[in-house]
Design a protein around this motif. Structure first.
Motif, PDB file in Angstrom:
ATOM      1  N   UNK A  27     -21.265  18.238 -13.633  1.00  0.00           N
ATOM      2  CA  UNK A  27     -20.290  19.323 -13.769  1.00  0.00           C
ATOM      3  C   UNK A  27     -18.897  18.828 -14.142  1.00  0.00           C
ATOM      4  N   UNK A  28     -18.788  17.544 -14.449  1.00  0.00           N
ATOM      5  CA  UNK A  28     -17.509  16.985 -14.857  1.00  0.00           C
ATOM      6  C   UNK A  28     -16.583  16.618 -13.711  1.00  0.00           C
ATOM      7  N   UNK A  29     -17.074  16.661 -12.463  1.00  0.00           N
ATOM      8  CA  UNK A  29     -16.220  16.365 -11.315  1.00  0.00           C
ATOM      9  C   UNK A  29     -16.273  14.867 -10.964  1.00  0.00           C
ATOM     10  N   UNK A  30     -15.156  14.371 -10.456  1.00  0.00           N
ATOM     11  CA  UNK A  30     -15.094  12.994  -9.977  1.00  0.00           C
ATOM     12  C   UNK A  30     -14.357  12.969  -8.645  1.00  0.00           C
ATOM     13  N   UNK A  31     -14.545  11.873  -7.920  1.00  0.00           N
ATOM     14  CA  UNK A  31     -13.898  11.740  -6.614  1.00  0.00           C
ATOM     15  C   UNK A  31     -13.732  10.262  -6.277  1.00  0.00           C
ATOM     16  N   UNK A  32     -12.496   9.850  -6.056  1.00  0.00           N
ATOM     17  CA  UNK A  32     -12.188   8.521  -5.550  1.00  0.00           C
ATOM     18  C   UNK A  32     -11.805   8.650  -4.078  1.00  0.00           C
ATOM     19  N   UNK A  33     -12.369   7.812  -3.247  1.00  0.00           N
ATOM     20  CA  UNK A  33     -11.958   7.795  -1.848  1.00  0.00           C
ATOM     21  C   UNK A  33     -11.548   6.387  -1.461  1.00  0.00           C
ATOM     22  N   UNK A  34     -10.908   6.274  -0.322  1.00  0.00           N
ATOM     23  CA  UNK A  34     -10.530   4.982   0.253  1.00  0.00           C
ATOM     24  C   UNK A  34      -9.648   4.162  -0.679  1.00  0.00           C
ATOM     25  N   UNK A  35      -8.626   4.839  -1.226  1.00  0.00           N
ATOM     26  CA  UNK A  35      -7.661   4.172  -2.104  1.00  0.00           C
ATOM     27  C   UNK A  35      -6.365   3.896  -1.345  1.00  0.00           C
ATOM     28  N   UNK A  36      -5.655   2.882  -1.790  1.00  0.00           N
ATOM     29  CA  UNK A  36      -4.357   2.553  -1.225  1.00  0.00           C
ATOM     30  C   UNK A  36      -3.291   3.421  -1.880  1.00  0.00           C
ATOM     31  N   UNK A  37      -2.300   3.865  -1.126  1.00  0.00           N
ATOM     32  CA  UNK A  37      -1.184   4.610  -1.697  1.00  0.00           C
ATOM     33  C   UNK A  37      -0.430   3.741  -2.706  1.00  0.00           C
ATOM     34  N   UNK A  38       0.131   4.390  -3.733  1.00  0.00           N
ATOM     35  CA  UNK A  38       0.897   3.636  -4.715  1.00  0.00           C
ATOM     36  C   UNK A  38       0.876   4.288  -6.083  1.00  0.00           C
ATOM     37  N   UNK A  39       1.404   3.565  -7.075  1.00  0.00           N
ATOM     38  CA  UNK A  39       1.479   4.049  -8.454  1.00  0.00           C
ATOM     39  C   UNK A  39       0.236   3.587  -9.213  1.00  0.00           C
ATOM     40  N   UNK A  40      -0.406   4.534  -9.895  1.00  0.00           N
ATOM     41  CA  UNK A  40      -1.584   4.233 -10.707  1.00  0.00           C
ATOM     42  C   UNK A  40      -1.478   4.934 -12.062  1.00  0.00           C
TER      43      UNK A  40
END
Length: 363
Positions: free
Chosen positions: A181-194
Protein backbone atom coordinates in the motif's frame (compact mmCIF):
# COMPACT_ATOMS: atom_id res chain seq x y z
CA UNK A 1 -26.81 -73.16 16.78
CA UNK A 2 -23.28 -72.24 15.77
CA UNK A 3 -24.58 -70.94 12.46
CA UNK A 4 -27.13 -68.78 14.29
CA UNK A 5 -24.50 -67.22 16.57
CA UNK A 6 -22.23 -66.58 13.59
CA UNK A 7 -25.13 -64.88 11.78
CA UNK A 8 -25.80 -62.56 14.77
CA UNK A 9 -22.10 -61.70 14.99
CA UNK A 10 -22.03 -60.67 11.32
CA UNK A 11 -25.08 -58.41 11.82
CA UNK A 12 -23.52 -56.78 14.93
CA UNK A 13 -20.22 -56.07 13.20
CA UNK A 14 -21.90 -54.65 10.09
CA UNK A 15 -23.98 -52.24 12.19
CA UNK A 16 -21.18 -51.07 14.45
CA UNK A 17 -19.66 -47.57 13.84
CA UNK A 18 -15.94 -47.27 14.20
CA UNK A 19 -15.32 -44.00 16.05
CA UNK A 20 -11.74 -42.77 16.02
CA UNK A 21 -10.41 -41.33 19.23
CA UNK A 22 -11.02 -37.61 19.46
CA UNK A 23 -8.07 -35.24 19.74
CA UNK A 24 -8.10 -31.86 21.39
CA UNK A 25 -9.19 -28.64 19.65
CA UNK A 26 -7.04 -27.41 16.76
CA UNK A 27 -4.15 -25.22 17.84
CA UNK A 28 -4.79 -21.70 16.51
CA UNK A 29 -2.43 -19.82 18.80
CA UNK A 30 0.99 -18.51 17.74
CA UNK A 31 4.12 -19.59 19.57
CA UNK A 32 4.99 -17.59 22.70
CA UNK A 33 8.44 -16.16 23.38
CA UNK A 34 9.52 -17.32 26.82
CA UNK A 35 12.95 -15.74 26.99
CA UNK A 36 16.01 -14.78 24.99
CA UNK A 37 19.75 -14.57 25.55
CA UNK A 38 20.82 -11.83 25.58
CA UNK A 39 17.50 -10.35 26.67
CA UNK A 40 15.40 -8.40 24.17
CA UNK A 41 16.01 -4.63 24.52
CA UNK A 42 19.56 -5.22 25.78
CA UNK A 43 22.07 -2.34 25.88
CA UNK A 44 25.88 -2.47 25.67
CA UNK A 45 25.32 -5.42 23.36
CA UNK A 46 28.53 -7.26 22.34
CA UNK A 47 27.35 -10.80 21.46
CA UNK A 48 27.26 -12.42 18.05
CA UNK A 49 24.78 -15.15 18.96
CA UNK A 50 21.13 -14.57 19.91
CA UNK A 51 19.05 -17.46 21.28
CA UNK A 52 15.26 -17.14 21.52
CA UNK A 53 13.22 -19.67 23.54
CA UNK A 54 9.57 -20.60 22.79
CA UNK A 55 6.79 -22.59 24.44
CA UNK A 56 6.53 -25.04 21.52
CA UNK A 57 8.46 -26.33 18.54
CA UNK A 58 8.98 -23.61 15.93
CA UNK A 59 10.47 -23.15 12.49
CA UNK A 60 11.39 -20.31 10.16
CA UNK A 61 9.12 -19.80 7.15
CA UNK A 62 10.01 -17.31 4.40
CA UNK A 63 13.36 -16.31 5.85
CA UNK A 64 13.65 -13.61 3.17
CA UNK A 65 10.87 -11.69 4.96
CA UNK A 66 13.11 -11.04 7.97
CA UNK A 67 14.19 -7.41 7.89
CA UNK A 68 17.07 -5.90 9.85
CA UNK A 69 17.92 -2.27 10.55
CA UNK A 70 20.07 -0.31 10.09
CA UNK A 71 21.95 -2.93 8.05
CA UNK A 72 20.32 -5.49 5.74
CA UNK A 73 23.13 -8.06 6.20
CA UNK A 74 23.11 -8.12 10.00
CA UNK A 75 22.25 -11.85 10.16
CA UNK A 76 24.83 -14.37 8.99
CA UNK A 77 22.65 -17.41 9.66
CA UNK A 78 19.45 -18.38 11.46
CA UNK A 79 18.39 -21.87 12.55
CA UNK A 80 15.49 -23.44 14.40
CA UNK A 81 16.11 -26.32 16.82
CA UNK A 82 12.92 -27.58 18.46
CA UNK A 83 11.76 -24.81 20.79
CA UNK A 84 14.81 -22.64 20.10
CA UNK A 85 15.86 -20.24 17.35
CA UNK A 86 19.53 -19.32 17.07
CA UNK A 87 20.66 -16.20 15.20
CA UNK A 88 24.30 -15.69 14.28
CA UNK A 89 25.19 -12.05 13.66
CA UNK A 90 27.98 -10.62 11.56
CA UNK A 91 31.17 -9.97 13.48
CA UNK A 92 31.35 -6.17 13.45
CA UNK A 93 28.58 -3.99 14.89
CA UNK A 94 28.44 -0.20 14.87
CA UNK A 95 29.16 1.63 18.09
CA UNK A 96 26.30 3.34 19.96
CA UNK A 97 23.72 2.02 17.49
CA UNK A 98 20.27 0.52 17.96
CA UNK A 99 19.62 -2.59 15.86
CA UNK A 100 16.24 -4.07 14.98
CA UNK A 101 15.47 -7.59 13.76
CA UNK A 102 11.89 -7.58 12.47
CA UNK A 103 10.72 -11.14 11.84
CA UNK A 104 7.56 -10.05 9.97
CA UNK A 105 5.63 -13.24 10.70
CA UNK A 106 8.41 -15.60 9.61
CA UNK A 107 8.38 -17.54 12.91
CA UNK A 108 5.63 -20.20 12.94
CA UNK A 109 4.79 -23.18 15.11
CA UNK A 110 5.89 -26.47 13.63
CA UNK A 111 2.54 -28.29 13.64
CA UNK A 112 -0.08 -25.78 12.50
CA UNK A 113 2.02 -22.99 11.00
CA UNK A 114 0.53 -20.27 13.24
CA UNK A 115 2.49 -17.04 12.74
CA UNK A 116 4.10 -15.04 15.50
CA UNK A 117 3.15 -11.56 14.34
CA UNK A 118 4.73 -8.19 15.15
CA UNK A 119 7.72 -9.69 16.92
CA UNK A 120 10.97 -7.69 16.90
CA UNK A 121 14.25 -8.28 18.65
CA UNK A 122 15.92 -4.97 19.51
CA UNK A 123 19.29 -4.23 21.02
CA UNK A 124 21.79 -1.40 21.29
CA UNK A 125 25.57 -1.34 21.30
CA UNK A 126 25.31 1.90 23.27
CA UNK A 127 23.85 2.89 26.59
CA UNK A 128 20.20 3.27 25.47
CA UNK A 129 17.62 1.99 23.00
CA UNK A 130 16.65 4.69 20.50
CA UNK A 131 12.87 5.06 20.19
CA UNK A 132 12.08 7.76 17.63
CA UNK A 133 9.84 6.86 14.68
CA UNK A 134 9.38 8.05 11.10
CA UNK A 135 6.42 6.76 9.11
CA UNK A 136 4.37 7.71 6.07
CA UNK A 137 3.42 6.74 2.53
CA UNK A 138 4.93 6.95 -0.94
CA UNK A 139 2.98 7.43 -4.19
CA UNK A 140 3.92 7.53 -7.87
CA UNK A 141 3.76 11.23 -8.73
CA UNK A 142 1.92 11.18 -12.05
CA UNK A 143 -0.30 8.16 -11.35
CA UNK A 144 -1.48 8.69 -7.76
CA UNK A 145 -0.82 5.00 -7.10
CA UNK A 146 1.07 3.57 -4.12
CA UNK A 147 4.78 2.95 -4.69
CA UNK A 148 5.10 -0.70 -3.71
CA UNK A 149 8.41 -2.29 -2.60
CA UNK A 150 10.32 0.97 -2.96
CA UNK A 151 13.42 1.83 -0.95
CA UNK A 152 12.95 4.54 1.68
CA UNK A 153 16.39 5.74 2.70
CA UNK A 154 17.66 7.87 5.57
CA UNK A 155 21.03 9.61 5.45
CA UNK A 156 22.46 11.13 8.60
CA UNK A 157 22.66 14.93 8.27
CA UNK A 158 21.73 17.27 5.40
CA UNK A 159 23.03 15.95 2.04
CA UNK A 160 21.02 18.20 -0.30
CA UNK A 161 24.11 19.97 -1.70
CA UNK A 162 25.35 16.68 -3.18
CA UNK A 163 22.09 14.76 -3.14
CA UNK A 164 22.23 13.31 -6.67
CA UNK A 165 25.81 12.07 -6.44
CA UNK A 166 25.47 10.69 -2.89
CA UNK A 167 22.35 8.60 -3.53
CA UNK A 168 24.03 7.12 -6.63
CA UNK A 169 27.24 6.17 -4.81
CA UNK A 170 26.34 5.54 -1.17
CA UNK A 171 23.82 3.27 0.49
CA UNK A 172 21.54 4.97 3.03
CA UNK A 173 22.57 4.90 6.66
CA UNK A 174 19.12 3.45 7.41
CA UNK A 175 16.53 2.05 5.04
CA UNK A 176 13.20 0.29 4.83
CA UNK A 177 10.87 -0.82 2.02
CA UNK A 178 7.30 0.23 1.38
CA UNK A 179 4.56 -2.38 1.60
CA UNK A 180 1.90 -3.14 -1.03
CA UNK A 181 0.00 0.00 0.00
CA UNK A 182 3.03 2.27 -0.22
CA UNK A 183 3.43 2.62 3.56
CA UNK A 184 6.75 2.57 5.40
CA UNK A 185 7.77 2.71 9.04
CA UNK A 186 11.12 3.31 10.74
CA UNK A 187 11.36 2.60 14.44
CA UNK A 188 14.11 2.83 17.04
CA UNK A 189 15.86 5.82 15.49
CA UNK A 190 18.04 8.37 17.23
CA UNK A 191 16.84 11.98 17.33
CA UNK A 192 18.66 14.32 14.96
CA UNK A 193 18.90 15.73 11.44
CA UNK A 194 18.34 13.33 8.53
CA UNK A 195 17.80 13.45 4.79
CA UNK A 196 14.80 11.30 3.84
CA UNK A 197 14.31 10.03 0.28
CA UNK A 198 12.73 7.23 -1.73
CA UNK A 199 13.81 5.38 -4.88
CA UNK A 200 12.25 2.48 -6.77
CA UNK A 201 15.49 0.46 -6.53
CA UNK A 202 14.53 -2.04 -9.22
CA UNK A 203 17.87 -3.85 -8.99
CA UNK A 204 17.92 -3.84 -5.16
CA UNK A 205 21.41 -2.34 -4.95
CA UNK A 206 20.25 0.24 -2.36
CA UNK A 207 21.37 3.06 -4.66
CA UNK A 208 19.72 5.36 -7.20
CA UNK A 209 19.85 4.63 -10.94
CA UNK A 210 18.68 7.20 -13.50
CA UNK A 211 16.01 4.87 -14.91
CA UNK A 212 14.36 4.57 -11.49
CA UNK A 213 11.73 6.83 -9.99
CA UNK A 214 13.04 8.95 -7.15
CA UNK A 215 11.75 11.53 -4.67
CA UNK A 216 13.05 14.97 -3.85
CA UNK A 217 15.10 15.07 -0.61
CA UNK A 218 13.33 15.94 2.62
CA UNK A 219 15.37 17.38 5.48
CA UNK A 220 13.87 16.38 8.82
CA UNK A 221 14.70 17.17 12.42
CA UNK A 222 13.56 14.00 14.12
CA UNK A 223 12.12 14.25 17.60
CA UNK A 224 10.06 11.34 18.93
CA UNK A 225 7.56 10.67 16.10
CA UNK A 226 7.20 12.16 12.63
CA UNK A 227 5.01 11.48 9.58
CA UNK A 228 6.37 12.25 6.11
CA UNK A 229 4.71 11.38 2.80
CA UNK A 230 6.63 11.40 -0.48
CA UNK A 231 6.09 11.11 -4.24
CA UNK A 232 8.49 9.54 -6.71
CA UNK A 233 9.00 10.45 -10.39
CA UNK A 234 11.30 9.78 -13.33
CA UNK A 235 14.03 12.42 -13.52
CA UNK A 236 13.92 14.61 -16.65
CA UNK A 237 17.47 13.49 -17.51
CA UNK A 238 16.35 9.93 -18.07
CA UNK A 239 16.72 9.14 -21.76
CA UNK A 240 13.47 7.18 -21.71
CA UNK A 241 11.57 9.81 -19.78
CA UNK A 242 7.80 9.90 -19.76
CA UNK A 243 6.51 10.99 -23.13
CA UNK A 244 5.22 14.54 -22.91
CA UNK A 245 1.50 14.73 -23.54
CA UNK A 246 0.78 17.68 -25.80
CA UNK A 247 -2.55 19.44 -25.81
CA UNK A 248 -4.79 17.81 -28.40
CA UNK A 249 -7.84 19.94 -29.04
CA UNK A 250 -8.96 17.72 -31.91
CA UNK A 251 -9.83 15.06 -29.34
CA UNK A 252 -12.13 17.43 -27.53
CA UNK A 253 -14.31 18.70 -30.38
CA UNK A 254 -15.25 21.70 -28.23
CA UNK A 255 -17.21 23.97 -30.60
CA UNK A 256 -20.51 25.33 -29.34
CA UNK A 257 -22.57 24.07 -32.25
CA UNK A 258 -21.99 20.51 -31.19
CA UNK A 259 -22.90 21.01 -27.52
CA UNK A 260 -25.68 18.64 -26.61
CA UNK A 261 -24.96 16.32 -29.52
CA UNK A 262 -25.51 12.75 -28.38
CA UNK A 263 -23.54 10.20 -30.37
CA UNK A 264 -23.76 6.44 -29.89
CA UNK A 265 -21.24 5.10 -27.33
CA UNK A 266 -20.28 8.62 -26.26
CA UNK A 267 -21.36 10.90 -23.45
CA UNK A 268 -21.09 14.59 -22.71
CA UNK A 269 -19.13 15.87 -19.72
CA UNK A 270 -19.48 19.28 -18.05
CA UNK A 271 -16.76 20.14 -15.55
CA UNK A 272 -17.22 23.04 -13.11
CA UNK A 273 -14.01 24.56 -11.73
CA UNK A 274 -13.25 27.02 -8.94
CA UNK A 275 -11.36 30.28 -9.72
CA UNK A 276 -8.22 28.63 -8.33
CA UNK A 277 -7.92 26.64 -11.55
CA UNK A 278 -9.15 28.96 -14.32
CA UNK A 279 -8.26 32.47 -13.16
CA UNK A 280 -4.53 32.52 -14.04
CA UNK A 281 -4.78 30.14 -17.04
CA UNK A 282 -2.00 27.93 -15.67
CA UNK A 283 -3.87 24.63 -15.42
CA UNK A 284 -4.40 21.72 -17.81
CA UNK A 285 -7.07 19.05 -17.31
CA UNK A 286 -6.50 15.46 -18.41
CA UNK A 287 -8.91 12.53 -18.72
CA UNK A 288 -6.94 9.36 -18.00
CA UNK A 289 -7.47 5.61 -17.86
CA UNK A 290 -4.86 3.13 -16.60
CA UNK A 291 -2.29 5.93 -16.47
CA UNK A 292 -2.75 6.87 -20.15
CA UNK A 293 -3.93 10.34 -21.15
CA UNK A 294 -6.98 9.98 -23.40
CA UNK A 295 -8.11 13.60 -23.63
CA UNK A 296 -6.64 16.86 -22.40
CA UNK A 297 -7.82 20.44 -22.34
CA UNK A 298 -7.06 23.95 -21.13
CA UNK A 299 -8.94 25.19 -18.08
CA UNK A 300 -9.70 28.74 -19.20
CA UNK A 301 -13.17 29.17 -17.72
CA UNK A 302 -15.33 28.04 -14.85
CA UNK A 303 -17.10 25.50 -17.10
CA UNK A 304 -15.36 23.17 -19.51
CA UNK A 305 -17.57 21.03 -21.75
CA UNK A 306 -16.21 17.93 -23.41
CA UNK A 307 -18.68 16.83 -26.04
CA UNK A 308 -17.33 13.40 -26.89
CA UNK A 309 -16.14 11.18 -24.09
CA UNK A 310 -16.22 7.48 -24.84
CA UNK A 311 -18.32 5.53 -22.37
CA UNK A 312 -16.35 3.96 -19.55
CA UNK A 313 -14.73 4.74 -16.22
CA UNK A 314 -12.02 7.41 -16.10
CA UNK A 315 -10.04 9.63 -13.77
CA UNK A 316 -9.35 13.35 -13.92
CA UNK A 317 -6.05 14.96 -13.09
CA UNK A 318 -5.08 18.62 -13.24
CA UNK A 319 -1.55 19.77 -14.02
CA UNK A 320 -0.24 23.09 -12.67
CA UNK A 321 1.50 24.20 -15.87
CA UNK A 322 3.76 26.84 -14.35
CA UNK A 323 5.84 27.50 -17.47
CA UNK A 324 2.82 27.35 -19.80
CA UNK A 325 4.41 24.84 -22.15
CA UNK A 326 1.13 22.90 -22.29
CA UNK A 327 2.54 19.74 -20.72
CA UNK A 328 3.53 18.24 -17.38
CA UNK A 329 7.20 18.72 -16.51
CA UNK A 330 8.87 16.24 -14.21
CA UNK A 331 11.64 17.08 -11.75
CA UNK A 332 15.42 16.95 -11.56
CA UNK A 333 17.17 15.74 -8.40
CA UNK A 334 20.53 17.13 -9.53
CA UNK A 335 19.32 20.72 -9.84
CA UNK A 336 16.65 20.09 -7.14
CA UNK A 337 13.91 21.25 -9.50
CA UNK A 338 10.53 19.97 -8.29
CA UNK A 339 8.01 18.38 -10.67
CA UNK A 340 4.98 20.46 -11.56
CA UNK A 341 2.16 19.77 -9.14
CA UNK A 342 -0.59 17.33 -10.16
CA UNK A 343 -4.04 17.26 -8.55
CA UNK A 344 -6.23 14.19 -8.79
CA UNK A 345 -10.02 14.25 -8.61
CA UNK A 346 -10.87 11.79 -5.85
CA UNK A 347 -13.83 10.08 -7.57
CA UNK A 348 -13.93 8.01 -10.73
CA UNK A 349 -15.84 9.49 -13.66
CA UNK A 350 -18.51 7.15 -15.04
CA UNK A 351 -19.51 8.03 -18.61
CA UNK A 352 -22.65 6.48 -20.10
CA UNK A 353 -23.53 6.52 -23.78
CA UNK A 354 -25.89 9.38 -24.75
CA UNK A 355 -25.90 10.81 -21.22
CA UNK A 356 -24.77 14.18 -19.94
CA UNK A 357 -22.77 14.33 -16.71
CA UNK A 358 -22.14 17.43 -14.59
CA UNK A 359 -19.25 17.36 -12.12
CA UNK A 360 -18.17 19.95 -9.59
CA UNK A 361 -14.38 19.60 -9.36
CA UNK A 362 -13.55 20.08 -5.70
CA UNK A 363 -9.86 19.42 -5.13
Amino acid sequence: MKNYIFFLLIIFLSCANVIPPEGGPKDTFPPIVLDSAPHNQSVYFTDNLITIYFDENVTIKNESNIHTLPEPDLIQSINSKGKIIEINLKNELRKKTTYVIDFKGSIVDLNEGNKLKDFKYVFSTGEAIDNSVIYGSVAVFDQNEPAENSLVGLYIGDITNNFDSIIRAQKPDFFAFTNENGYYNYSNLKNGIYTLMCVEDKNLNLKYELNERVSMPLIINLKDSLQKNMKIFLDERHSLTIKKDSINNSLLNMNEDSIGEKLPEYGLLNLFFSPKFYKNKHYIGQIIADGEVLQDFYINDSIVTINKVQKGVFQLRIVHDLNKNKQWDTGNVKTLKHPEQIYFFKDSIHIRANWELNLNIDI
